[in-house]
Design a protein around this motif. Structure first.
Motif, PDB file in Angstrom:
ATOM      1  N   SER A  12     -46.635  10.729   4.480  1.00  0.00           N
ATOM      2  CA  SER A  12     -45.027  11.574   3.321  1.00  0.00           C
ATOM      3  C   SER A  12     -46.436  12.082   2.756  1.00  0.00           C
ATOM      4  O   SER A  12     -47.108  11.090   1.555  1.00  0.00           O
ATOM      5  CB  SER A  12     -44.256  10.506   3.327  1.00  0.00           C
ATOM      6  OG  SER A  12     -43.310  11.080   2.440  1.00  0.00           O
ATOM      7  N   GLU A  13     -44.875  12.845   1.905  1.00  0.00           N
ATOM      8  CA  GLU A  13     -45.876  13.249   0.415  1.00  0.00           C
ATOM      9  C   GLU A  13     -44.434  12.659  -0.578  1.00  0.00           C
ATOM     10  O   GLU A  13     -45.279  12.559  -1.466  1.00  0.00           O
ATOM     11  CB  GLU A  13     -45.338  15.325   0.425  1.00  0.00           C
ATOM     12  CG  GLU A  13     -46.160  15.673   0.584  1.00  0.00           C
ATOM     13  CD  GLU A  13     -47.251  15.787   0.869  1.00  0.00           C
ATOM     14  OE1 GLU A  13     -47.787  15.942  -0.372  1.00  0.00           O
ATOM     15  OE2 GLU A  13     -48.510  16.270   1.826  1.00  0.00           O
ATOM     16  N   ASP A  14     -43.678  11.955  -0.508  1.00  0.00           N
ATOM     17  CA  ASP A  14     -43.509  11.054  -1.459  1.00  0.00           C
ATOM     18  C   ASP A  14     -44.171   9.811  -1.140  1.00  0.00           C
ATOM     19  O   ASP A  14     -44.475   8.427  -0.394  1.00  0.00           O
ATOM     20  CB  ASP A  14     -41.974  10.689  -0.724  1.00  0.00           C
ATOM     21  CG  ASP A  14     -41.374   9.954  -1.437  1.00  0.00           C
ATOM     22  OD1 ASP A  14     -41.368   9.192  -2.500  1.00  0.00           O
ATOM     23  OD2 ASP A  14     -39.913   9.306  -1.277  1.00  0.00           O
ATOM     24  N   LYS A  16     -42.959   7.464  -2.398  1.00  0.00           N
ATOM     25  CA  LYS A  16     -42.116   5.730  -1.999  1.00  0.00           C
ATOM     26  C   LYS A  16     -41.813   5.378  -0.684  1.00  0.00           C
ATOM     27  O   LYS A  16     -42.455   4.014  -0.806  1.00  0.00           O
ATOM     28  CB  LYS A  16     -40.439   6.364  -2.559  1.00  0.00           C
ATOM     29  CG  LYS A  16     -40.671   5.625  -3.833  1.00  0.00           C
ATOM     30  CD  LYS A  16     -39.199   5.890  -4.367  1.00  0.00           C
ATOM     31  CE  LYS A  16     -39.192   5.416  -6.167  1.00  0.00           C
ATOM     32  NZ  LYS A  16     -37.610   5.992  -6.487  1.00  0.00           N
ATOM     33  N   GLU A  17     -41.972   6.618   0.198  1.00  0.00           N
ATOM     34  CA  GLU A  17     -42.635   6.647   1.124  1.00  0.00           C
ATOM     35  C   GLU A  17     -43.473   5.614   2.054  1.00  0.00           C
ATOM     36  O   GLU A  17     -43.767   4.792   2.597  1.00  0.00           O
ATOM     37  CB  GLU A  17     -42.563   7.571   2.534  1.00  0.00           C
ATOM     38  CG  GLU A  17     -40.901   7.760   2.423  1.00  0.00           C
ATOM     39  CD  GLU A  17     -40.175   7.371   3.078  1.00  0.00           C
ATOM     40  OE1 GLU A  17     -40.256   6.577   4.580  1.00  0.00           O
ATOM     41  OE2 GLU A  17     -39.231   6.284   2.594  1.00  0.00           O
ATOM     42  N   ARG A  18     -44.576   5.995   1.621  1.00  0.00           N
ATOM     43  CA  ARG A  18     -46.154   5.740   1.267  1.00  0.00           C
ATOM     44  C   ARG A  18     -46.560   4.160   1.013  1.00  0.00           C
ATOM     45  O   ARG A  18     -46.194   3.380   1.632  1.00  0.00           O
ATOM     46  CB  ARG A  18     -46.875   6.801   0.892  1.00  0.00           C
ATOM     47  CG  ARG A  18     -47.622   7.710   1.333  1.00  0.00           C
ATOM     48  CD  ARG A  18     -48.442   8.389   1.012  1.00  0.00           C
ATOM     49  NE  ARG A  18     -48.220   8.310  -0.313  1.00  0.00           N
ATOM     50  CZ  ARG A  18     -48.838   9.526  -1.624  1.00  0.00           C
ATOM     51  NH1 ARG A  18     -47.208  10.141  -1.386  1.00  0.00           N
ATOM     52  NH2 ARG A  18     -48.493   9.341  -2.730  1.00  0.00           N
TER      53      ARG A  18
END
Length: 82
Positions: A12-14, A16-18
């Protein structure tokens, strides 16, 4: 959840998801190591590990501390881990 379920999150680019993916991956690995250590101590592990039990327990302890640190950081940064 299994490790394969976190692949999309890791890409993910996010951030928080990573972060969530990192947490879930660690939690999965920690639980597997915990289960192995319990079976090792109970004498029910179906194989004999090459490394000593104390090393596995130390690794588990460090992983547990890392989980804790990620959980505290998630609270600070308002990242949902559920």
């Amino acid at each position: 959840m299994i490790l394969a379920d976190t692949i999309e999150m890791m890409n993910s680019e996010d951030f928080k998801e990573r972060f969530r993916a990192e947490y879930f991956q660690l939690k999965i690995r920690y639980q597997k190591l915990h289960d192995m250590v319990v079976k090792y101590e109970a004498g029910t592990l179906p194989f004999t590990p090459n490394c000593p039990l104390e090393l596995l327990k130390h690794q588990k302890s460090l992983m547990g501390q890392y989980l804790y640190d990620l959980e505290v950081r998630a609270q600070i940064e308002k990242i949902c881990l559920s």
